[in-house]
Design a protein around this motif. Structure first.
Motif, mmCIF file in Angstrom:
data_model
loop_
_atom_site.group_PDB
_atom_site.id
_atom_site.type_symbol
_atom_site.label_atom_id
_atom_site.label_comp_id
_atom_site.label_asym_id
_atom_site.label_seq_id
_atom_site.Cartn_x
_atom_site.Cartn_y
_atom_site.Cartn_z
ATOM 1 N N ALA A 1 0.831 -1.201 0.000
ATOM 2 C CA ALA A 1 0.000 0.000 0.000
ATOM 3 C C ALA A 1 0.867 1.254 0.000
ATOM 4 C CB ALA A 1 -0.930 -0.011 1.214
ATOM 5 N N ALA A 2 1.962 1.229 0.769
ATOM 6 C CA ALA A 2 2.846 2.392 0.838
ATOM 7 C C ALA A 2 3.525 2.646 -0.500
ATOM 8 C CB ALA A 2 3.887 2.187 1.937
ATOM 9 N N TYR A 3 3.966 1.577 -1.156
ATOM 10 C CA TYR A 3 4.585 1.717 -2.476
ATOM 11 C C TYR A 3 3.598 2.354 -3.453
ATOM 12 C CZ TYR A 3 6.402 0.245 -7.049
ATOM 13 O OH TYR A 3 6.843 0.220 -8.347
ATOM 14 N N ALA A 4 2.348 1.908 -3.399
ATOM 15 C CA ALA A 4 1.330 2.446 -4.299
ATOM 16 C C ALA A 4 1.100 3.937 -4.049
ATOM 17 C CB ALA A 4 0.022 1.669 -4.130
ATOM 18 N N VAL A 5 1.161 4.352 -2.789
ATOM 19 C CA VAL A 5 0.996 5.768 -2.464
ATOM 20 C C VAL A 5 2.129 6.590 -3.078
ATOM 21 C CG1 VAL A 5 1.073 7.450 -0.585
ATOM 22 C CG2 VAL A 5 -0.352 5.404 -0.379
ATOM 23 N N ALA A 6 3.376 6.110 -2.925
ATOM 24 C CA ALA A 6 4.508 6.829 -3.511
ATOM 25 C C ALA A 6 4.369 6.915 -5.024
ATOM 26 C CB ALA A 6 5.814 6.142 -3.130
ATOM 27 N N ALA A 7 3.932 5.831 -5.646
ATOM 28 C CA ALA A 7 3.762 5.822 -7.094
ATOM 29 C C ALA A 7 2.691 6.817 -7.530
ATOM 30 C CB ALA A 7 3.393 4.420 -7.573
ATOM 31 N N TYR A 8 1.643 6.943 -6.717
ATOM 32 C CA TYR A 8 0.572 7.895 -7.039
ATOM 33 C C TYR A 8 1.130 9.305 -7.205
ATOM 34 C CZ TYR A 8 -3.342 11.076 -6.153
ATOM 35 O OH TYR A 8 -4.254 12.100 -6.230
ATOM 36 N N TRP A 9 2.048 9.699 -6.332
ATOM 37 C CA TRP A 9 2.561 11.069 -6.366
ATOM 38 C C TRP A 9 3.613 11.288 -7.451
ATOM 39 C CZ3 TRP A 9 -0.164 14.638 -4.212
ATOM 40 C CH2 TRP A 9 -0.959 14.350 -3.103
ATOM 41 N N LYS A 10 4.341 10.237 -7.821
ATOM 42 C CA LYS A 10 5.432 10.411 -8.780
ATOM 43 C C LYS A 10 5.057 10.050 -10.209
ATOM 44 C CE LYS A 10 9.136 11.492 -8.283
ATOM 45 N NZ LYS A 10 9.818 12.804 -8.378
ATOM 46 N N ALA A 11 3.858 9.539 -10.421
ATOM 47 C CA ALA A 11 3.450 9.152 -11.772
ATOM 48 C C ALA A 11 3.363 10.365 -12.692
ATOM 49 C CB ALA A 11 2.104 8.431 -11.730
ATOM 50 N N ASN A 12 3.566 10.103 -13.989
ATOM 51 C CA ASN A 12 3.404 11.143 -15.009
ATOM 52 C C ASN A 12 4.224 12.393 -14.691
ATOM 53 O OD1 ASN A 12 1.466 9.496 -16.358
ATOM 54 N ND2 ASN A 12 -0.106 10.208 -14.934
ATOM 55 N N ASN A 13 5.518 12.143 -14.431
ATOM 56 C CA ASN A 13 6.441 13.248 -14.140
ATOM 57 C C ASN A 13 5.988 14.097 -12.949
ATOM 58 O OD1 ASN A 13 8.144 12.560 -16.326
ATOM 59 N ND2 ASN A 13 6.801 13.697 -17.724
ATOM 60 N N ALA A 14 5.525 13.395 -11.898
ATOM 61 C CA ALA A 14 5.125 14.041 -10.638
ATOM 62 C C ALA A 14 3.974 15.016 -10.831
ATOM 63 C CB ALA A 14 6.316 14.734 -9.979
ATOM 64 N N ALA A 15 3.058 14.694 -11.712
ATOM 65 C CA ALA A 15 1.942 15.601 -12.003
ATOM 66 C C ALA A 15 1.089 15.860 -10.774
ATOM 67 C CB ALA A 15 1.080 15.019 -13.125
ATOM 68 N N ASN A 16 0.871 14.844 -9.934
ATOM 69 C CA ASN A 16 0.049 15.045 -8.745
ATOM 70 C C ASN A 16 0.736 15.943 -7.722
ATOM 71 O OD1 ASN A 16 -2.208 13.582 -9.564
ATOM 72 N ND2 ASN A 16 -1.322 11.642 -8.903
ATOM 73 N N LEU A 17 2.052 15.798 -7.575
ATOM 74 C CA LEU A 17 2.787 16.683 -6.672
ATOM 75 C C LEU A 17 2.708 18.124 -7.149
ATOM 76 C CD1 LEU A 17 6.074 14.673 -5.917
ATOM 77 C CD2 LEU A 17 4.178 15.102 -4.354
ATOM 78 N N ILE A 18 2.987 18.313 -8.412
ATOM 79 C CA ILE A 18 3.007 19.670 -8.968
ATOM 80 C C ILE A 18 1.617 20.301 -8.934
ATOM 81 C CG2 ILE A 18 3.456 20.997 -11.067
ATOM 82 C CD1 ILE A 18 5.617 18.902 -11.745
#
Length: 417
Positions: free
Chosen positions: A42-59
């Motif tokens: 679950a933790a790995y999936a959370v990290a992937a959520y934020w870094k997917a698509n060139n960190a689009a969710n973070l940005i």
């Protein structure tokens, strides 16, 4: 969408250790604890959520908002009562050292942003809203602890236990994660905040897993182009990932199926948070009126519309603390400091006592939970924090000795299921 958010940090010098300060007894029923990510998958999936698509969710994340009416002028009624003797916990690497003084303000490596999602669904794409607050790494037995405002961990809008997809990124800047991404494992706050939303207890400590490093800064290469970047996992392991992760971005982002085998993008273990950026000490039951540095990522505008901060870079302010109260959030034992920080993004900013500019360490003594315009000129001039007392130390004590571990692939160990 307005929320009342806050908390702060304090640092203390190792020289205070010689004073023989006592540690208050911890009342177990004063501490509330909730899981954030219960296992490595679950933790790995959370990290992937934020870094997917060139960190689009973070940005694309926006700062959490704040709206607080505070009586925060220099009052003469004295500080909050202490329930035990003053005490401090030394910073990581500061256990046997004294703090040197310097006039230069060097920003701490320990500070960063926490990112999370809320179930509001008001984003244009109808996805959960993505937000961030300020936070800092603090001392703990396994160098894996983060301090921030309680509002930046617990969802008081929907009364959900905790906010979703919670991660801490020290030194974050425009999608960059210089020391890795640290997924939250377990959250701790005071029972009175968890149940009654008591503003005097609006603080939280979160244990985090080891950080994850992202090859090519999170740009996943197709399996046919770079099979070495992928790690084969069993079908059983793959099916143990959260359903949303398996269904999400099934075009090869972070997982793929090739020749009837299952692969996951192999993030590397970045190590423990405190080993990479250090950790601030902790001070509680301290006298009000001492100077503190406030470090955070303020964003948004003042009431008059002036945008003083972008939220993109770490900022600081400096001043002496004084007693304050905020009836709108049921808080009577707050402390304030003169600061021009705007509310958005500044929630969770660390208040550091006796901060060493040369070693960038001190003692966490508060976290911003709100800002206020106390003179009516439409400019925020005060930040407020709960007073750090022995009950805060009890919450810290419940979190400081808990191990978290690594979430880097492979996930075949039963301990990660």
């Amino acid at each position: 969408m307005k929320r009342i958010l806050g908390f702060g940090g304090v640092v203390a010098t190792a020289g205070l250790l010689a004073a023989g300060l006592s540690v208050p007894a911890q009342a177990a029923n004063d501490v509330a604890s909730d899981a954030l990510s219960t296992n490595g998958l679950a933790a790995y999936a959370v990290a992937a959520y934020w870094k997917a698509n060139n960190a689009a969710n973070l940005i694309g994340a926006t700062p959490y908002n704040v709206e607080t009416k505070v009586v925060a002028k220099h009052l003469s009624k004295g500080g909050p009562s202490a329930d035990s003797k003053p005490g401090i916990v030394p910073a990581i690497g500061d256990e046997k050292k004294t703090v040197a003084k310097s006039k230069n303000v060097n920003l701490p490596k320990t500070t960063g942003k926490v990112f999370f999602t809320t179930p509001d669904g008001s984003d244009a794409d109808s996805r959960p809203d993505r937000h961030w607050c300020s936070a800092t790494s603090v001392q703990s037995a396994y160098h894996n602890l983060v301090a921030t405002a309680g509002h930046c961990v617990y969802d008081t809008e929907t009364n959900a236990a905790t906010l979703n997809n919670w991660v801490f990124i020290p030194g974050y800047y425009q999608g960059k994660t210089p020391w890795g991404v640290y997924v939250g494992k377990q959250a701790f706050t005071h029972y009175d905040y968890d149940v009654y939303e008591d503003g005097d207890r609006d603080y939280a400590f979160v244990t985090v897993y080891n950080g994850l490093k992202f090859a090519h800064d999170g740009v996943v290469r197709p399996f046919t182009d770079n099979p070495g970047g992928w790690k084969e996992v069993s079908k059983a392991t793959f099916l143990n990932f959260p359903g949303w992760f398996r269904d999400w971005n099934n075009n090869g982002t972070f997982w793929c199926q090739h020749d009837d085998k299952y692969y996951v993008w192999a993030f590397e273990d970045a190590g423990r948070l405190g080993d990479n950026v250090g950790g601030q000490g902790l001070a509680y039951n301290q006298k009000v009126g001492q100077p503190v540095f406030v470090f955070g990522y303020p964003s948004g505008s003042h009431p008059d519309g002036n945008y003083a901060y972008s939220g993109k870079t770490l900022k600081w302010s400096y001043g002496k603390t004084f007693p304050a109260s905020a009836s709108s959030i049921k808080a009577e034992e707050l402390v304030g400091v003169k600061s021009s920080f705007t509310g958005e993004g500044a929630l969770g900013s660390s208040w550091l006592l006796k901060y060493s500019n040369t070693r960038r360490l001190g003692y966490l003594n508060g976290v911003t939970i709100g800002v206020s315009d106390t003179d009516g000129n439409d400019r925020y001039d005060t930040s407020v924090s709960p007073y750090f007392d022995g009950e805060l130390y009890g919450v810290y004590g419940a979190a400081k000795n808990l191990w978290s571990g690594s979430i880097a692939v492979p996930f075949e160990s039963p301990a990660l299921h």
